[in-house]
Write an enzyme that holds these catalytic residues in place. Sequence first.
Site, PDB file in Angstrom:
ATOM      1  CE1 TYR A 107      -4.268  -1.564   0.834  1.00 58.95           C
ATOM      2  CE2 TYR A 107      -2.905  -3.001   2.188  1.00 58.95           C
ATOM      3  CZ  TYR A 107      -4.108  -2.727   1.557  1.00 58.95           C
ATOM      4  OH  TYR A 107      -5.147  -3.617   1.666  1.00 58.95           O
ATOM      5  CE1 TYR A 146      -1.877  -6.688   4.369  1.00 50.51           C
ATOM      6  CE2 TYR A 146      -2.710  -6.369   2.138  1.00 50.51           C
ATOM      7  CZ  TYR A 146      -2.877  -6.292   3.508  1.00 50.51           C
ATOM      8  OH  TYR A 146      -4.061  -5.812   4.017  1.00 50.51           O
ATOM      9  NE  ARG A 156      -6.094 -10.336   5.764  1.00 49.50           N
ATOM     10  CZ  ARG A 156      -7.115  -9.582   5.318  1.00 49.50           C
ATOM     11  NH1 ARG A 156      -7.029  -8.290   5.333  1.00 49.50           N
ATOM     12  NH2 ARG A 156      -8.241 -10.133   4.895  1.00 49.50           N
ATOM     13  CG  HIS A 159      -7.652  -7.988   1.092  1.00 49.08           C
ATOM     14  ND1 HIS A 159      -6.420  -8.497   1.447  1.00 49.08           N
ATOM     15  CD2 HIS A 159      -7.704  -6.735   1.629  1.00 49.08           C
ATOM     16  CE1 HIS A 159      -5.765  -7.601   2.162  1.00 49.08           C
ATOM     17  NE2 HIS A 159      -6.519  -6.515   2.286  1.00 49.08           N
ATOM     18  CG  HIS A 161      -9.609  -2.854   2.275  1.00 55.28           C
ATOM     19  ND1 HIS A 161      -9.818  -3.325   3.552  1.00 55.28           N
ATOM     20  CD2 HIS A 161      -8.322  -3.142   1.989  1.00 55.28           C
ATOM     21  CE1 HIS A 161      -8.701  -3.867   4.011  1.00 55.28           C
ATOM     22  NE2 HIS A 161      -7.777  -3.767   3.087  1.00 55.28           N
TER      23      HIS A 161
HETATM   24 FE   LIG Z   1      -5.803  -4.715   3.162  1.00 53.88          FE
END
Ligand SMILES: [Fe+2]
Length: 237
Positions: A107, A146, A156, A159, A161
């Site tokens: 991110y 990640y 994770r 995905h 959000h």
């Molecule tokens: Fe996330």
Amino acid sequence: MAEPLRRSPLDWTVHPPYLHAAYGSTAKRAPALALLPRPETLSEFTGPVFGSGHVGPLDHDLTKNAVSSGEPIGERIIVAGRVLDDAGRPVSNSLIEIWQANASGRYIHKLDQHDAPLDPNFSGGGRVLTNERGEYRFVSIRPGAYPWNNHSNAWRPAHIHFSLFGECFSSRLVTQMYFPGDPLLALDPILNGIPDERARQRLVAAHDLSITEAGYALGYRFDIVLCGSRMTPFENT
Ligand SMILES: [Fe+2]
């Protein structure tokens, strides 16, 4: 004016509990005391309303809305679906915002120090309004998995959000969309905080050839229900 969406009390056999031991951060976030009922007032059912003036023409296309020197790296995807109420009626003119990691699982955020490259042509953020049939469509890059610090060797699953305002604040839903066939789904404490298997599956998009564009991008269908017995589970944050 149509009757506004009213969210019935949450079904805790479907939605994740505020405190879920396997998801460590919930220990800090979960309320320590019983919740107090708060009277709903007219403002929760009438505002805010986001119109087309709030959404730019490229906001739905994450492969174009942050380009600085070229196209973002990764596998292009199309994510599309419908936003519905509990009776299957479309929720139109509803703001959907998404955010996601880039193809490397990173991110753009100062707290994300994952040792993976940022992409100068990808912000990971987008938004769109549903049309009169409750439909939406995003173009993006498939996010990477990640690592996170929840437990040893925790990763994770890929995905995206989602935040939906529905018609107003009272129908707000924040959740995550996952990809079918991901081996990390069975290991993810956030997804598995949802107690019901069928409810968990509502968060897994379906590959859809009718959304797929030949020679360009794979398509995934992710329909969202904002209230009622078939409501899409919210994420535990
Ligand atoms: Fe996330």
